[in-house]
Every structure is written in structure tokens, then in C-alpha cells.
Design a protein around this motif. Structure first.
Motif, short mmCIF file in Angstrom:
data_model
loop_
_atom_site.label_atom_id
_atom_site.label_comp_id
_atom_site.label_asym_id
_atom_site.label_seq_id
_atom_site.Cartn_x
_atom_site.Cartn_y
_atom_site.Cartn_z
N GLY A 143 0.80 -1.24 0.00
CA GLY A 143 0.00 0.00 0.00
C GLY A 143 0.82 1.27 0.00
N SER A 144 2.14 1.12 -0.04
CA SER A 144 2.99 2.32 0.10
C SER A 144 3.04 3.18 -1.15
CB SER A 144 4.42 1.89 0.47
OG SER A 144 4.86 0.85 -0.39
N ASN A 166 0.44 -2.03 4.23
CA ASN A 166 1.60 -2.94 4.29
C ASN A 166 2.63 -2.52 3.23
OD1 ASN A 166 2.35 -5.62 2.40
ND2 ASN A 166 3.20 -5.59 4.47
N TYR A 167 3.90 -2.73 3.56
CA TYR A 167 4.98 -2.45 2.61
C TYR A 167 6.16 -3.34 3.00
CZ TYR A 167 7.32 0.04 6.37
OH TYR A 167 7.93 0.32 7.55
N SER A 206 9.84 -2.32 1.97
CA SER A 206 11.11 -1.61 2.15
C SER A 206 10.97 -0.09 2.23
CB SER A 206 12.07 -1.97 1.01
OG SER A 206 11.45 -1.68 -0.22
N ASN A 253 -2.35 -6.72 -3.09
CA ASN A 253 -1.87 -5.87 -4.19
C ASN A 253 -0.36 -5.95 -4.39
OD1 ASN A 253 -1.88 -3.18 -5.88
ND2 ASN A 253 -0.49 -2.82 -4.15
N SER A 274 -3.53 -9.22 -13.33
CA SER A 274 -3.08 -8.34 -14.41
C SER A 274 -3.67 -8.83 -15.73
CB SER A 274 -1.55 -8.39 -14.50
OG SER A 274 -1.12 -7.84 -15.73
N TYR A 291 5.88 -13.47 -14.42
CA TYR A 291 4.85 -12.55 -13.94
C TYR A 291 3.46 -13.01 -14.41
CZ TYR A 291 2.51 -8.00 -13.28
OH TYR A 291 1.66 -6.99 -12.90
N LYS A 347 0.24 -14.19 -12.17
CA LYS A 347 -1.05 -13.48 -12.23
C LYS A 347 -2.17 -14.41 -12.68
CE LYS A 347 0.37 -9.52 -10.73
NZ LYS A 347 -0.13 -8.97 -9.46
N GLY A 374 -4.74 -3.09 -16.72
CA GLY A 374 -3.94 -3.11 -17.95
C GLY A 374 -2.67 -2.33 -17.66
N LEU A 375 -2.32 -1.38 -18.53
CA LEU A 375 -1.09 -0.60 -18.31
C LEU A 375 -1.41 0.64 -17.49
CD1 LEU A 375 0.12 -1.28 -21.82
CD2 LEU A 375 1.64 -1.42 -19.86
N THR A 419 2.63 3.79 -12.93
CA THR A 419 3.21 3.66 -11.58
C THR A 419 4.71 3.46 -11.72
OG1 THR A 419 3.11 1.25 -11.51
CG2 THR A 419 1.13 2.40 -10.77
N THR A 454 5.79 0.66 -14.15
CA THR A 454 5.87 0.94 -15.59
C THR A 454 6.67 2.22 -15.85
OG1 THR A 454 3.72 2.04 -15.35
CG2 THR A 454 3.69 -0.19 -16.23
P1 NAP Z 1 4.71 -0.57 -7.59
O1 NAP Z 1 4.45 0.86 -7.82
O2 NAP Z 1 6.01 -1.17 -7.99
O3 NAP Z 1 4.43 -0.90 -6.03
C1 NAP Z 1 4.59 -2.21 -5.56
C2 NAP Z 1 4.12 -2.28 -4.13
O4 NAP Z 1 4.28 -3.63 -3.67
C3 NAP Z 1 4.93 -1.41 -3.19
O5 NAP Z 1 4.08 -0.91 -2.20
C4 NAP Z 1 5.93 -2.40 -2.58
O6 NAP Z 1 6.39 -2.04 -1.27
C5 NAP Z 1 5.05 -3.63 -2.48
N1 NAP Z 1 5.82 -4.87 -2.36
C6 NAP Z 1 6.72 -5.39 -3.25
N2 NAP Z 1 7.21 -6.55 -2.76
C7 NAP Z 1 6.62 -6.75 -1.57
C8 NAP Z 1 6.72 -7.77 -0.58
N3 NAP Z 1 7.56 -8.82 -0.74
N4 NAP Z 1 5.97 -7.66 0.55
C9 NAP Z 1 5.14 -6.61 0.72
N5 NAP Z 1 5.00 -5.61 -0.18
C10 NAP Z 1 5.73 -5.69 -1.31
O7 NAP Z 1 3.60 -1.47 -8.33
P2 NAP Z 1 2.17 -1.07 -8.94
O8 NAP Z 1 2.35 -0.75 -10.36
O9 NAP Z 1 1.46 -0.14 -8.04
O10 NAP Z 1 1.47 -2.50 -8.90
C11 NAP Z 1 0.59 -2.90 -7.86
C12 NAP Z 1 -0.06 -4.22 -8.24
O11 NAP Z 1 -0.76 -4.06 -9.48
C13 NAP Z 1 0.93 -5.35 -8.47
O12 NAP Z 1 0.40 -6.56 -8.02
C14 NAP Z 1 1.09 -5.39 -9.97
O13 NAP Z 1 1.49 -6.64 -10.44
C15 NAP Z 1 -0.32 -5.03 -10.41
N6 NAP Z 1 -0.40 -4.50 -11.77
C16 NAP Z 1 0.24 -3.34 -12.12
C17 NAP Z 1 0.14 -2.86 -13.41
C18 NAP Z 1 0.80 -1.59 -13.88
O14 NAP Z 1 0.75 -1.30 -15.08
N7 NAP Z 1 1.39 -0.81 -12.99
C19 NAP Z 1 -0.61 -3.59 -14.36
C20 NAP Z 1 -1.23 -4.76 -13.98
C21 NAP Z 1 -1.13 -5.21 -12.67
P3 NAP Z 1 7.69 -1.07 -1.08
O15 NAP Z 1 7.20 0.32 -1.42
O16 NAP Z 1 8.06 -1.22 0.34
O17 NAP Z 1 8.72 -1.57 -2.05
#
Ligand code: NAP
Length: 274
Positions: free
Chosen positions: A40-41, A62-63, A65, A117, A169, A182, A186, A213-214, A217, A220
Motif C-alpha cells: 500500500g505504500s 503494508n509495505y 522496504s 496488491n 493483471s 509474472y 497473475k 492493464g497498463l 506507476t 511501468t
Molecule cells: P509498484 O508501484 O512497484 O508498487 C509495488 C508495491 O508492492 C509497493 O508498495 C511495494 O512495497 C510492495 N511490495 C513489493 N514486494 C513486496 C513484498 N515482498 N511484501 C510486501 N510488499 C511488497 O507497483 P504497482 O504498479 O502499483 O502494482 C501494484 C499491483 O498491481 C501489483 O500486483 C502489480 O502486479 C499489479 N499491476 C500493475 C500494473 C501496472 O501497469 N502498474 C498492471 C497490472 C497489474 P515497497 O514500497 O516497500 O517496495
């Protein structure tokens, strides 16, 4: 003439018992809602935390790092009058997940919504993919989701209520070259979602998935502007999505209005996969 038997009157204890049962089952009561969002960070997770927060909700962020980012999410929620706290835990580790939910239960006594998430990518073509890259992605994305569902569901089953929303995803259904680990994680989340939804449906616990989708964040963020433009052309909506647009689907699935929706995958992708 047969004398009709008088009905036994309920004892006071029985009455008190059924009143308590009714109070527990009352929908939309004033009880605090407790929400746990893994990862959630930042990014989509942060938007979900903010979308689910309100005056009668406590959100556990939850987070793993980035403490500063988690505290920032906490501040956003508090500045809007909500209640939140950050909890560090690596969702791929069973002991850490156990401690996370122990903290939630000991502090709040219940869990109403779990959003799985947290997710990572370690992209590469299969012939060159290193085993740790496969293992890490499966451990965080799929095993982490299982571990959190297992821990939270024990409490939800006792409560006979709960909402579980797993972030999968578009590539979990479409596949994607260079993302076999990945995509497999998913796709696994979708199978897990449907199975657990069947297990818990009779207990007033819904389990659904949201497939973005895309989305813009950090995940990406490494894409250059040329790739961004190319992607935008591929998406029928003509642009990448925003974390808030994914969070809106999650908020709906967590709402009272979604009580009869379970085992479903809601796609939030601007039409890139139909
Ligand atoms: P992000 O910006 O990289 O953020 C990832 C988050 O997951 C951060 O809060 C990170 O915590 C946390 N995390 C990573 N490893 C962890 C672990 N071992 N234990 C607890 N927390 C952990 O990613 P996002 O783009 O927001 O993606 C969020 C979700 O959406 C993911 O499941 C991703 O696969 C899915 N998704 C994203 C996209 C996209 O285009 N962005 C598309 C489809 C699906 P820290 O901050 O502490 O590192």
C-alpha cells in the motif's frame, strides 16, 4: 378434547444470545471497518488505501522496504480525516505474514477487507531467465496472496463476513513475451481467486480479482516516452490508466453493493484486452 401445548418461553439467556447474534449480523452498522492493503505504500496500492479510507475505517498499509512512502500514504489518509497505520512485512514469508495479521487482530479484533496488491516483476525471455527471477516473482505475487488469504480468512470465517480482492493483471489472461514468470503468477491468482471464492461463498465472504492493464506507476515508470506513445496507440482508450481508476473498481468490490459478486475478474484496461 386435546389441549394445545403451550410454547416454551425463551429463557433470558437465550434471548440475550439471539440479540447478540442479530447485532453481530446487522448490516451497515456503526462498527469500524478494518482494511488491510498489501503493497500500500506506492502506486496502485496507495490509491487503493486512499479510496478505501473514510472516517469509519482503519487502513493497514503494508509495505516491504519503502517506509517513507508508506508514511506518506498514511499522511494522505490522515490529512483527509481517515485513520491508518503502516506495517512492514514481506508477504512472501509465512512468519512475516503471520505477524502482520497477529498485529491487526490484536489491535482491531477484526478484518473486513483484504486487498492483495503487493507485486513485483523480474522480466526476461524464458531461455535467459534465471531461476531466482522465476522464484521471487512467484513467491511475492502468488504465494504472498495465498499466505495473506490464509491468515485473514481464519478471522473472516469466525466473523462470517469479509471481502478479499486480489490484484492480478491483463497479462494473467493474455500472456506477454518476456513476462512468463509474472504472467504465470497473475494467472495463478485468478485460479486461486475462483477456488477460494467457492470455498467461502456460503460464509458471506466474497473473493474477486481486479486485472489492471497498463497503469502509470513505478512498475511501468522505466518505460521511455517512445514506448509510452507506442503503448498508448495499442490501447483503444488511447492512454495508460491511472492508479485511481483501478482503486475505484476495488472500492466497488469492497462495498455493500457488491455483496453478490464473487469469483469474478474485473478488467480495468482501457480496452486493451476484451
Ligand atoms: P509498484 O508501484 O512497484 O508498487 C509495488 C508495491 O508492492 C509497493 O508498495 C511495494 O512495497 C510492495 N511490495 C513489493 N514486494 C513486496 C513484498 N515482498 N511484501 C510486501 N510488499 C511488497 O507497483 P504497482 O504498479 O502499483 O502494482 C501494484 C499491483 O498491481 C501489483 O500486483 C502489480 O502486479 C499489479 N499491476 C500493475 C500494473 C501496472 O501497469 N502498474 C498492471 C497490472 C497489474 P515497497 O514500497 O516497500 O517496495
Amino acid at each position: 378434547m386435546a389441549v394445545p401445548k403451550r410454547k416454551k418461553s425463551k429463557s433470558r439467556r437465550d434471548m440475550r444470545k439471539s440479540q447478540t447474534k442479530a447485532a453481530k449480523a446487522m448490516p451497515g452498522d456503526q462498527r469500524e471497518r478494518v482494511v488491510v492493503v498489501t503493497g500500500g505504500s506506492r502506486g496502485i496500492g496507495r490509491a487503493i488505501c486512499v479510496a478505501l479510507a473514510d472516517q469509519s475505517t482503519h487502513v493497514y498499509i503494508n509495505y516491504v522496504s519503502s517506509t517513507a512512502s508508506a508514511l506518506e500514504t498514511e499522511e494522505i489518509i490522515k490529512s483527509r480525516g481517515g485513520s491508518a497505520s503502516s506495517v512492514r512485512a514481506d508477504v512472501s514469508r509465512a512468519d512475516a505474514v503471520k505477524d502482520l495479521f497477529k498485529t491487526v487482530i490484536s489491535e482491531r479484533g477484526r478484518i473486513d477487507v483484504l486487498v492483495n496488491n503487493a507485486g513485483i516483476t523480474r522480466d526476461g525471455l524464458v531461455p535467459r531467465m534465471k531461476e531466482p527471477d522465476w522464484d521471487d516473482v512467484l513467491a511475492v505475487n502468488l504465494k504472498g496472496t495465498f499466505l495473506c488469504i490464509r491468515a485473514a480468512s481464519r478471522q473472516m470465517l469466525k466473523q462470517r463476513s469479509g471481502r478479499i480482492i486480489n490484484i492480478t493483471s491483463v497479462v494473467g489472461v493474455s500472456g506477454n513475451a518476456g513476462q512468463s514468470n509474472y504472467a504465470a503468477s497473475k494467472a495463478g491468482i485468478i485460479g486461486l481467486t475462483k477456488s477460494v471464492a467457492s470455498e467461502f461463498a456460503s460464509r458471506n465472504i466474497t473473493v474477486n480479482a481486479v486485472a489492471p492493464g497498463l497503469i502509470e506507476t513505478d512498475m511501468t515508470g522505466g518505460l521511455d516516452s517512445y514506448t509510452h506513445e507506442r503503448i498508448a496507440k495499442l490501447v483503444p482508450a488511447g492512454r495508460m490508466g491511472k492508479p485511481e481508476e483501478v482503486a475505484a473498481a476495488v472500492a466497488f468490490l469492497a462495498s455493500d453493493e457488491a455483496a453478490y459478486i464473487t469469483g469474478q475478474v474485473i478488467h480495468v484496461n482501457g480496452g486493451i484486452y476484451m
